[in-house]
Design a protein around this motif. Structure first.
Motif, PDB file in Angstrom:
ATOM      1  N   GLY A 277      -0.796   0.334  -7.888  1.00  0.00           N
ATOM      2  CA  GLY A 277       0.283   0.421  -6.915  1.00  0.00           C
ATOM      3  C   GLY A 277      -0.140   1.020  -5.594  1.00  0.00           C
ATOM      4  O   GLY A 277       0.556   0.855  -4.589  1.00  0.00           O
ATOM      5  N   ALA A 278      -1.272   1.708  -5.576  1.00  0.00           N
ATOM      6  CA  ALA A 278      -1.769   2.330  -4.346  1.00  0.00           C
ATOM      7  C   ALA A 278      -2.704   1.415  -3.566  1.00  0.00           C
ATOM      8  O   ALA A 278      -3.163   1.776  -2.482  1.00  0.00           O
ATOM      9  N   LEU A 279      -2.992   0.222  -4.110  1.00  0.00           N
ATOM     10  CA  LEU A 279      -3.954  -0.679  -3.475  1.00  0.00           C
ATOM     11  C   LEU A 279      -3.273  -1.688  -2.566  1.00  0.00           C
ATOM     12  O   LEU A 279      -2.115  -2.064  -2.771  1.00  0.00           O
ATOM     13  N   SER A 280      -4.018  -2.152  -1.571  1.00  0.00           N
ATOM     14  CA  SER A 280      -3.538  -3.224  -0.706  1.00  0.00           C
ATOM     15  C   SER A 280      -3.668  -4.554  -1.437  1.00  0.00           C
ATOM     16  O   SER A 280      -4.347  -4.667  -2.464  1.00  0.00           O
ATOM     17  N   GLN A 281      -3.023  -5.580  -0.889  1.00  0.00           N
ATOM     18  CA  GLN A 281      -3.123  -6.913  -1.489  1.00  0.00           C
ATOM     19  C   GLN A 281      -4.565  -7.394  -1.514  1.00  0.00           C
ATOM     20  O   GLN A 281      -5.006  -8.023  -2.480  1.00  0.00           O
ATOM     21  N   GLU A 282      -5.304  -7.083  -0.466  1.00  0.00           N
ATOM     22  CA  GLU A 282      -6.713  -7.483  -0.409  1.00  0.00           C
ATOM     23  C   GLU A 282      -7.519  -6.789  -1.506  1.00  0.00           C
ATOM     24  O   GLU A 282      -8.360  -7.403  -2.162  1.00  0.00           O
ATOM     25  N   GLN A 283      -7.263  -5.514  -1.715  1.00  0.00           N
ATOM     26  CA  GLN A 283      -7.962  -4.777  -2.763  1.00  0.00           C
ATOM     27  C   GLN A 283      -7.588  -5.298  -4.157  1.00  0.00           C
ATOM     28  O   GLN A 283      -8.425  -5.364  -5.055  1.00  0.00           O
ATOM     29  N   LEU A 284      -6.317  -5.665  -4.333  1.00  0.00           N
ATOM     30  CA  LEU A 284      -5.861  -6.149  -5.633  1.00  0.00           C
ATOM     31  C   LEU A 284      -6.566  -7.429  -6.055  1.00  0.00           C
ATOM     32  O   LEU A 284      -6.726  -7.688  -7.253  1.00  0.00           O
ATOM     33  N   LEU A 285      -7.002  -8.223  -5.096  1.00  0.00           N
ATOM     34  CA  LEU A 285      -7.724  -9.445  -5.436  1.00  0.00           C
ATOM     35  C   LEU A 285      -9.002  -9.139  -6.219  1.00  0.00           C
ATOM     36  O   LEU A 285      -9.445  -9.937  -7.042  1.00  0.00           O
ATOM     37  N   LEU A 286      -9.605  -7.978  -5.948  1.00  0.00           N
ATOM     38  CA  LEU A 286     -10.807  -7.565  -6.670  1.00  0.00           C
ATOM     39  C   LEU A 286     -10.480  -6.713  -7.890  1.00  0.00           C
ATOM     40  O   LEU A 286     -11.166  -6.785  -8.909  1.00  0.00           O
ATOM     41  N   ALA A 287      -9.414  -5.909  -7.791  1.00  0.00           N
ATOM     42  CA  ALA A 287      -9.133  -4.922  -8.825  1.00  0.00           C
ATOM     43  C   ALA A 287      -8.402  -5.490 -10.029  1.00  0.00           C
ATOM     44  O   ALA A 287      -8.593  -5.009 -11.156  1.00  0.00           O
ATOM     45  N   LEU A 288      -7.564  -6.505  -9.819  1.00  0.00           N
ATOM     46  CA  LEU A 288      -6.684  -6.984 -10.879  1.00  0.00           C
ATOM     47  C   LEU A 288      -7.023  -8.414 -11.260  1.00  0.00           C
ATOM     48  O   LEU A 288      -7.011  -9.323 -10.428  1.00  0.00           O
ATOM     49  N   TYR A 289      -7.339  -8.607 -12.537  1.00  0.00           N
ATOM     50  CA  TYR A 289      -7.662  -9.929 -13.078  1.00  0.00           C
ATOM     51  C   TYR A 289      -6.544 -10.361 -14.015  1.00  0.00           C
ATOM     52  O   TYR A 289      -5.657  -9.589 -14.361  1.00  0.00           O
ATOM     53  N   GLU A 290      -6.636 -11.591 -14.467  1.00  0.00           N
ATOM     54  CA  GLU A 290      -5.678 -12.082 -15.452  1.00  0.00           C
ATOM     55  C   GLU A 290      -5.860 -11.354 -16.784  1.00  0.00           C
ATOM     56  O   GLU A 290      -6.846 -10.663 -17.010  1.00  0.00           O
ATOM     57  N   SER A 291      -4.914 -11.561 -17.683  1.00  0.00           N
ATOM     58  CA  SER A 291      -4.945 -10.949 -19.005  1.00  0.00           C
ATOM     59  C   SER A 291      -6.148 -11.425 -19.809  1.00  0.00           C
ATOM     60  O   SER A 291      -6.644 -12.540 -19.598  1.00  0.00           O
ATOM     61  N   PRO A 292      -6.630 -10.602 -20.752  1.00  0.00           N
ATOM     62  CA  PRO A 292      -7.688 -11.068 -21.654  1.00  0.00           C
ATOM     63  C   PRO A 292      -7.300 -12.308 -22.443  1.00  0.00           C
ATOM     64  O   PRO A 292      -8.176 -12.969 -23.024  1.00  0.00           O
TER      65      PRO A 292
ATOM     66  N   THR B 261       0.842  -1.186   0.000  1.00  0.00           N
ATOM     67  CA  THR B 261       0.000   0.000   0.000  1.00  0.00           C
ATOM     68  C   THR B 261       0.879   1.239   0.000  1.00  0.00           C
ATOM     69  O   THR B 261       1.762   1.383   0.849  1.00  0.00           O
ATOM     70  N   ASN B 262       0.642   2.120  -0.925  1.00  0.00           N
ATOM     71  CA  ASN B 262       1.396   3.369  -1.006  1.00  0.00           C
ATOM     72  C   ASN B 262       0.560   4.491  -0.411  1.00  0.00           C
ATOM     73  O   ASN B 262      -0.377   4.958  -1.029  1.00  0.00           O
TER      74      ASN B 262
ATOM     75  N   TYR C 201      -7.682   9.019  -1.660  1.00  0.00           N
ATOM     76  CA  TYR C 201      -6.563   9.082  -2.603  1.00  0.00           C
ATOM     77  C   TYR C 201      -6.724   8.053  -3.715  1.00  0.00           C
ATOM     78  O   TYR C 201      -6.540   8.348  -4.902  1.00  0.00           O
ATOM     79  N   GLN C 202      -7.095   6.828  -3.329  1.00  0.00           N
ATOM     80  CA  GLN C 202      -7.299   5.774  -4.317  1.00  0.00           C
ATOM     81  C   GLN C 202      -8.461   6.106  -5.248  1.00  0.00           C
ATOM     82  O   GLN C 202      -8.395   5.854  -6.467  1.00  0.00           O
ATOM     83  N   GLN C 203      -9.507   6.677  -4.686  1.00  0.00           N
ATOM     84  CA  GLN C 203     -10.642   7.078  -5.517  1.00  0.00           C
ATOM     85  C   GLN C 203     -10.220   8.096  -6.573  1.00  0.00           C
ATOM     86  O   GLN C 203     -10.651   8.027  -7.727  1.00  0.00           O
ATOM     87  N   GLY C 204      -9.383   9.047  -6.168  1.00  0.00           N
ATOM     88  CA  GLY C 204      -8.910  10.042  -7.114  1.00  0.00           C
ATOM     89  C   GLY C 204      -8.146   9.413  -8.266  1.00  0.00           C
ATOM     90  O   GLY C 204      -8.308   9.800  -9.432  1.00  0.00           O
TER      91      GLY C 204
END
Length: 391
Positions: A33-48, A2-3, A78-81
């Motif tokens: 890069g500003a997200l926590s590991q927990e948030q990344l589980l929802l925010a980041l998926y595999e490649s198309p 988390t940044n 901050y993350q929302q921005g």
């Protein structure tokens, strides 16, 4: 990681599809890069390029259902921005202002509905329930991102550092027109008024060509299908959600909304078939319009393609300036030509499908969608990329 510090805001990149892709990659990487590991589980998926991730990428909605990803309300200020910077990178200035306005309308809609609709969540109409998800790592040979919630769906695909697709692009508004102190808020009024103005310039014979049906269909016909195909008819409300409702009361609510919409339109299965998506398209061809009418059609097209970043919007404008391209586009209308009355219109050609309806809630609830039948979600470009990679 988390940044929590404040990073420098991403700077603008070079113009064009490459510049748009570079800006998106920079902003998306900063947000992730500003997200926590927990948030990344929802925010980041595999490649198309991953079949499971691609199946999820092609699922899109415009109802108040879970669109998939990390919700705005689950992020710090901050993350929302940063999230909204990514949203803005995929839109023109006017497009972003319209999307931001539609998100804020959830507060007004909550009041209109007496604060009582819950949709199976803590607050039924919530401006924080808009979800952002990235597919693949920004800067990868293939990656994508999606932003959506009630009445918003933005879908972007980047291949080989080039923004190749921005459709489907859905923007709705409920209420479509809201009273303000000394005026009105009407976020889709321009695209409604321009179409009505064009329809009113049609002569009686031209209007007979353009008229799909005397009454307006109650929703866009293409619905939230990943691909539009010949013969598609309007999808009903029950099919526009991520799964079915476990709560019988919510299931009854959806059934009731659909029933009332159908009763208001008076449509039967035969009527729905009459306004189905066809190839060749129904309606009046641009080749049958005079020069003033053709100018009006180009203006209407630009109000949809103008949602895209300015350089891409200009690219679309240049393409539609070609008489040969414009001639293949058909304009059709159903319902009343009077302002404030239920109506629906469509622009349809080989590379464009635009739909607009304002029928529900006594013609004060509008839907608009811009699609590319040949390249929604960039599926054609992605198929070419896979084919080249296979060799």
């Amino acid at each position: 990681m988390t940044n929590d510090g404040r990073k420098a805001r991403p700077t603008a990149a070079a113009p064009g599809r490459e510049g748009a892709a570079a800006t998106m990659a920079t902003v998306a990487a900063t947000w992730l890069g500003a997200l926590s590991q927990e948030q990344l589980l929802l925010a980041l998926y595999e490649s198309p390029l991953d079949p499971e991730a691609e199946a999820e990428r092609l699922r899109w909605f415009y109802t108040p259902t879970n669109h998939g990803g990390l919700a705005i309300r689950e992020q710090s200020a901050y993350q929302q921005g940063l999230a909204m910077q990514l949203v803005a990178s995929g839109l023109s200035e006017a497009g972003y202002a319209t999307v931001a306005t539609v998100m804020g309308l959830e507060n007004t809609l909550d009041q209109v509905e007496g604060w009582r609709v819950d949709w199976g969540r803590e607050r039924g109409r919530d401006p924080g329930l808009y979800w952002l998800r990235v597919f693949g790592r920004p800067g990868d040979p293939v990656w994508a991102w999606r932003f959506g919630g009630h009445h918003i769906s933005l879908n972007n695909l980047i291949v080989a550092d080039r923004l190749v697709s921005t459709t489907p692009c859905f923007i709705g508004a409920d209420p479509a027109r809201t009273v303000l102190l000394g005026g009105f808020l009407d976020p889709l009024g321009g695209i409604e008024g321009q179409a009505r103005q064009l329809a009113r310039t049609l002569s009686a014979p031209q209007l007979r060509q353009a008229l799909l049906h005397p009454s307006a269909v109650s929703d866009i016909v293409s619905g939230n299908r990943p691909r539009v195909r010949r013969g598609d008819t309007m999808m009903h409300m029950q099919d526009l959600w991520r799964g079915s409702f476990s709560d019988p009361a919510l299931a009854r609510l959806v059934d009731d909304i659909d029933r009332r919409a159908e009763e208001a339109s008076g449509y039967t299965e035969e009527d729905h078939a009459r306004v189905a998506i066809t190839v060749p398209p129904r309606g009046i061809s641009a080749r049958d319009l005079d020069e003033e009418q053709r100018h009006g059609l180009r203006r209407l097209l630009s109000l949809y393609t103008g949602r895209a970043p300015e350089d891409l919007a200009q690219e679309h404008g240049v393409r539609h300036a070609s008489d040969g391209v414009l001639d293949e586009i058909h304009f059709s209308w159903s319902g009343s030509l009077d302002a404030g009355e239920p109506h629906y219109y469509r622009l349809h050609g080989p590379r464009v499908l635009i739909e607009y309806d304002n029928t529900q809630r006594l013609a004060n609830h509008a839907h608009s969608v811009w699609r590319d039948p040949a390249s929604d979600f960039g599926l054609d470009v992605l198929a070419e990329h896979r084919a080249r990679a296979a060799h």
